[in-house]
Design an enzyme around this catalytic site. Structure first.
Site, PDB file in Angstrom:
ATOM      1  N   ASP A  19      43.671  35.916  39.614  1.00 50.87           N
ATOM      2  CA  ASP A  19      43.977  35.312  38.218  1.00 50.87           C
ATOM      3  C   ASP A  19      45.169  36.312  37.619  1.00 50.87           C
ATOM      4  OD1 ASP A  19      41.145  35.388  35.724  1.00 50.87           O
ATOM      5  OD2 ASP A  19      43.164  34.506  35.820  1.00 50.87           O
ATOM      6  N   CYS A  40      45.249  37.721  33.873  1.00 51.79           N
ATOM      7  CA  CYS A  40      44.141  37.996  33.274  1.00 51.79           C
ATOM      8  C   CYS A  40      44.189  38.925  32.318  1.00 51.79           C
ATOM      9  CB  CYS A  40      43.055  38.266  34.355  1.00 51.79           C
ATOM     10  SG  CYS A  40      41.242  38.159  33.504  1.00 51.79           S
ATOM     11  N   LEU A  72      34.412  35.002  25.105  1.00 56.16           N
ATOM     12  CA  LEU A  72      35.103  35.341  23.589  1.00 56.16           C
ATOM     13  C   LEU A  72      33.887  36.047  22.969  1.00 56.16           C
ATOM     14  CD1 LEU A  72      36.805  32.899  21.395  1.00 56.16           C
ATOM     15  CD2 LEU A  72      34.796  34.084  20.431  1.00 56.16           C
ATOM     16  N   ASN A 123      46.538  41.710  35.073  1.00 58.55           N
ATOM     17  CA  ASN A 123      46.805  41.427  36.127  1.00 58.55           C
ATOM     18  C   ASN A 123      48.265  41.019  36.320  1.00 58.55           C
ATOM     19  OD1 ASN A 123      44.283  42.008  37.327  1.00 58.55           O
ATOM     20  ND2 ASN A 123      43.668  39.907  37.765  1.00 58.55           N
ATOM     21  N   GLY A 147      34.160  45.717  27.577  1.00 61.65           N
ATOM     22  CA  GLY A 147      32.933  46.285  28.435  1.00 61.65           C
ATOM     23  C   GLY A 147      32.254  45.149  28.724  1.00 61.65           C
ATOM     24  N   SER A 164      33.133  47.346  23.969  1.00 64.32           N
ATOM     25  CA  SER A 164      34.562  47.561  24.347  1.00 64.32           C
ATOM     26  C   SER A 164      35.184  48.553  23.503  1.00 64.32           C
ATOM     27  CB  SER A 164      35.173  46.140  24.358  1.00 64.32           C
ATOM     28  OG  SER A 164      34.379  45.186  24.795  1.00 64.32           O
ATOM     29  N   HIS A 219      41.227  49.054  33.065  1.00 69.74           N
ATOM     30  CA  HIS A 219      41.205  47.792  32.315  1.00 69.74           C
ATOM     31  C   HIS A 219      39.697  47.365  32.018  1.00 69.74           C
ATOM     32  CE1 HIS A 219      39.302  46.098  36.168  1.00 69.74           C
ATOM     33  NE2 HIS A 219      39.522  44.739  35.770  1.00 69.74           N
ATOM     34  N   GLY A 220      38.616  48.066  32.574  1.00 69.48           N
ATOM     35  CA  GLY A 220      37.452  47.717  32.265  1.00 69.48           C
ATOM     36  C   GLY A 220      36.290  48.270  32.983  1.00 69.48           C
TER      37      GLY A 220
END
Lengths: 147, 484
Positions: B98, B101, B209, B333, B382, B388, B407-408
Site C-alpha cells: 500500500d 498509505c 475516516l 509507506n 490508533g 489517535s 506509524h500506529g
C-alpha cells in the site's frame, strides 16, 4: 500432517492471512490453492450459467513463482473485473529445469454488484516462507496473502 | 539480552541496539520499551527482519525499527532504512504494497457540543458520500487512461483542478502532494486497470475516516501553531493508493526479483528483492512508486473534499462557520530521496519508511512555512475505540532516525480470532456506549477491527515521546467512524 477434506486450511496470522494447501499432484495443489484463495475472498459464491472464458498462460522459473503468478492473476481478475474462476479445464503444468509453464482455460463468473460489498480485499500474493514440498506422497505448501 | 547469536545492548530507556555481526553491514536499532523488547525477542521474526535489512547493500548508519514493529514482507512493518543514493539499493519491500498509505488530519472551527446532536446524521452522510469496501468506486467518475496518467503524474493538484479542495491545501501535504519523479509511461496497463475507478475511495480493512474530538493537549505551543484546541472537532483519514498501488508493488517485486540476480545481490530474504537505485530497474520502481504515491495524495484530497461537503450539508453551515482546514497529510509507506548528515557531511540517501512516518523538525525546508518554527505535525492513528495522536517532528528525529517515527498500533489478534471473540457481543452497542457512532460495510469488518484486536497506540507513542524523537502534541478521541 492433518489435511482437511477441502485440502486447504486457513492459517492464523495476526495481520494478514495464509493458507496451508495440499494436492495429490502439483496441478491439484494449484487448483486447491485457487479454491482456498476464492474461499478467502468470498464465502458464498454466486450460482450462474453466464460464463466468461479466458485462457491463462504463465511462465516462471520455479513452481513457487508460478503458483504466485497464478494466484496473482486470479487476484487481479477479482479486483479489476470482479471475476471468480468457476471451472479450470484443461489445466496443464509443464515442468522443466528453470522453466515452469501453466496453461489453462478458465470459466469465470462475474460477481454481481449485490455481492461485491462482501468481497475480502487481498492486496497481493506474497512469497513469504513459500516452498512447495512433497510430504508423505502429497504436494504441500503454505502461502500468505497481504490484506 | 540476546536474540539467537546476536547481542542486544540497551542504549537508553527506549533504544536498543543489535550489534552488527555476520552479514550485517550496520547495526540494527530498535526503539522500544523493555517490555515490548522482551516480547519481540520471544516472537523473533520482526527482529530477524531488522537484522536482514541491515544486510542491504549501501545501507547507512543503522537499520531502524519503531516500537510498533511487527513482521512484514522483507522489511518489518515499522522499519526505516536509508541507502546511499548513488551506490545503494532500493527495495519495494521497504515501502510495502500500500504505497503511500498515510494519514490526513483536517481541523474545523466546531466543538464537540456543537455537533453532538448531529453526529449520527453526519456519519450516515459520510458513509453515503464516500465509497468504502473492496473495489469501491466512482467517488469521481471512472477516469480514462489518459486522465489517469495525468492524475498520477500531477498528484493532488490534478484533483484540485477538478474541484476537490483548494490550491492552498498543497502546502500542507507532504511533497505538496506530488513526487516529481513520477513517470506514468512506466506503468503497467494492469495497474491502471486496478486504479481507474478507485480515486476517492476509502477501501477496507484498517482504513477509516473518523470524526474526532481533541480531548487532550500536551504541547500547547505546537497545538496553537497547528490550530488545534481542546474540544475541537477534527477529521482523520487513513487510506492509501488502493488497488493501483498494490499492483505497482506487485509488478515491481517481479522486476526486482530478476534484478537482484542480474546485479548479483546477495540478500538474506527473497522479499528484500532490490536493485541499485541508479539502475534502470531502480529508476523504474521510483517512477512507478511516485505515481502510486501521487494517487494516494489525490485520493485523500478527494475524500477530504467529500467529507467537507457532508459537514456543510448536514450542519447547514457556511464555509466561514465551518472553518475547515487541512492540518497535514503524511505518508507512512514510502521511499524518498532526502539529504541527511552522516559523519558531519550532508549526503543524498534513499530513505525507506515502511509503517514509519516522516517527522522533520523546525526550519526544515520541506515543511510548511506556517510550521517552520515548531516542526512538522506527525499523525499516528490508533484503533476505532480508543484514540489517535498528533505528535511533533524534531531535529533529534532528523539526527537519529533519518527524520522518522512510528506509524500506529499494530494488531495483536488475527482477523479470525477477532471475529470469534466478537461472537455474542454487540460491538456497535459497545462503541455507542463509549460515545462512538460507527458505520461499516458489514458486522465482519467491525469485529475484525475491534479495539481488542489492536495494541494500545499510547504505548507506542509514549516510547517515541519518552525518547524525545516525537513529543506528543494532542490526543484525538473518535466519536464517529466509517469503515469499509
Amino acid at each position: 500432517m492433518h489435511r482437511t477434506k477441502q485440502n486447504f486450511r486457513e492459517i492464523e496470522h495476526t495481520a494478514d492471512v495464509g493458507l496451508e494447501v495440499w494436492g495429490k499432484s502439483l496441478s491439484d495443489l494449484f487448483l486447491n490453492a485457487a479454491t482456498g484463495y476464492y474461499n478467502l475472498v468470498l464465502k458464498n459464491h454466486p450460482a450462474s450459467t453466464d460464463f466468461i472464458e479466458k485462457t491463462l498462460e504463465l511462465q516462471e522459473e520455479t513452481p513457487e513463482e508460478l503458483l504466485v503468478a497464478f494466484l496473482s492473476e486470479l487476484n487481479y481478475l477479482v479486483n479489476s473485473h470482479f471475476l471468480i474462476g468457476h471451472y479450470f479445464y484443461p489445466f496443464n503444468l509443464e515442468q522443466r529445469p528453470d522453466n515452469q509453464r501453466l496453461t489453462c482455460k478458465v470459466r469465470f463468473i462475474t460477481i454481481p454488484a449485490s455481492l461485491r460489498d462482501k468481497l475480502a480485499e487481498i492486496k497481493a500474493v506474497t512469497y513469504h516462507q513459500l516452498s512447495i514440498e512433497n510430504q508423505d506422497g502429497w504436494m504441500y505448501t503454505k502461502i500468505f496473502f497481504d490484506i | 539480552m540476546r536474540y539467537k547469536n546476536h547481542t542486544i545492548n540497551p542504549i537508553d530507556e527506549f533504544l536498543f541496539e543489535i550489534e552488527a555481526a555476520g552479514d550485517m553491514r550496520v547495526p540494527a536499532r530498535i526503539y522500544s520499551s523493555e517490555s515490548i523488547m522482551h516480547g519481540l525477542i520471544n516472537e523473533g521474526e520482526p527482529l530477524q527482519q531488522a537484522i536482514n535489512v541491515a544486510c542491504l547493500p549501501g545501507i547507512k548508519k543503522y537499520a531502524l525499527a519503531m516500537p510498533d514493529i511487527h513482521w512484514g514482507y522483507g522489511f518489518p512493518i515499522g522499519g526505516v532504512a536509508a541507502t546511499d543514493w548513488q551506490g545503494g539499493v532500493i527495495s519495494p519491500g521497504g515501502v510495502g504494497y500500500d504505497i503511500n498509505c498515510g494519514v490526513r488530519l483536517a481541523r474545523t472551527g466546531l466543538t464537540h457540543d456543537e455537533i453532538a446532536p448531529q453526529i449520527k446524521k453526519m456519519v450516515e452522510g459520510l458513509f453515503r458520500a464516500i465509497p468504502t469496501g473492496v473495489g469501491s468506486s466512482n467517488a469521481i467518475r471512472k477516469l480514462s487512461r489518459q486522465e489517469f496518467k495525468k492524475a498520477v503524474g500531477k498528484g493532488a493538484s490534478w484533483v484540485i483542478d477538478q474541484g476537490f479542495g483548494s490550491v492552498s491545501d498543497l502546502d500542507y501535504i507532504e511533497e505538496n502532494g506530488c513526487m516529481r519523479m513520477a513517470d506514468p509511461s512506466v506503468l503497467s496497463e494492469r495497474s491502471i486497470d486496478r486504479g481507474r475507478d478507485q480515486m476517492g475511495t476509502l477501501g477496507s480493512g484498517n482504513h477509516f475516516l473518523e470524526i474526532d474530538v481533541v480531548d487532550t493537549i500536551y504541547h500547547q505551543e505546537a497545538a496553537n501553531v497547528f490550530g488545534l484546541s481542546e474540544n475541537q472537532i477534527v477529521i482523520l483519514i487513513h487510506t492509501g493508493s488502493r488497488g493501483f498501488g498494490y499492483q505497482v508493488c506487485d509488478d515491481s517485486l517481479k522486476m526486482m526479483g530478476k534484478a537482484a540476480k542480474k546485479y548479483n545481490l546477495i540478500l538474506p530474504d527473497r522479499q528484500l528483492a532490490s536493485a541499485p537505485i541508479q539502475s534502470s530497474e531502480g529508476q523504474n520502481y521510483l517512477s512507478s512508486m511516485a505515481c502510486a504515491a501521487n494517487f494516494a495524495w489525490s485520493n485523500r484530497q478527494v475524500i477530504m473534499a467529500l467529507a467537507k461537503n457532508v459537514f456543510k450539508k448536514v450542519l447547514s453551515i457556511s464555509d466561514k462557520s465551518l472553518d475547515f482546514q487541512l492540518v497535514y497529510d503524511v505518508s507512512h509507506n514510502i521511499a524518498k530521496k532526502e539529504e541527511h548528515k552522516l559523519n558531519g557531511q550532508s549526503q543524498a540517501l534513499c530513505v525507506h519508511r515502511k509503517g514509519a512516518t516522516r517527522a522533520f523538525g523546525p526550519h526544515h525546508e520541506s515543511i510548511p512555512q506556517k510550521y517552520e518554527s515548531i516542526g512538522q505535525p506527525v499523525l499516528i492513528p490508533g484503533d476505532m475505540g480508543r484514540y489517535s495522536f498528533v505528535t511533533l517532528g524534531t531535529q533529534k528525529a532528523k539526527d537519529e532516525t533519518f527524520g522518522s517515527t512510528c506509524h500506529g498500533a499494530g494488531r495483536v489478534m488475527s482477523r479470525r480470532k477477532a471475529k470469534k471473540a466478537a461472537q455474542g457481543r454487540n460491538l456497535m452497542r459497545e462503541m455507542a456506549d463509549k460515545g462512538i457512532v460507527i458505520q461499516a460495510r458489514g458486522k465482519g469488518t467491525v469485529a475484525e477491527e475491534m479495539p481488542d484486536a489492536y495494541k494500545d497506540v499510547a504505548e507506542v507513542v509514549n516510547v517515541m515521546h519518552g525518547s524525545g524523537i516525537t513529543p506528543k502534541v494532542a490526543r484525538l478521541r473518535p466519536i464517529g467512524v466509517i469503515k469499509g
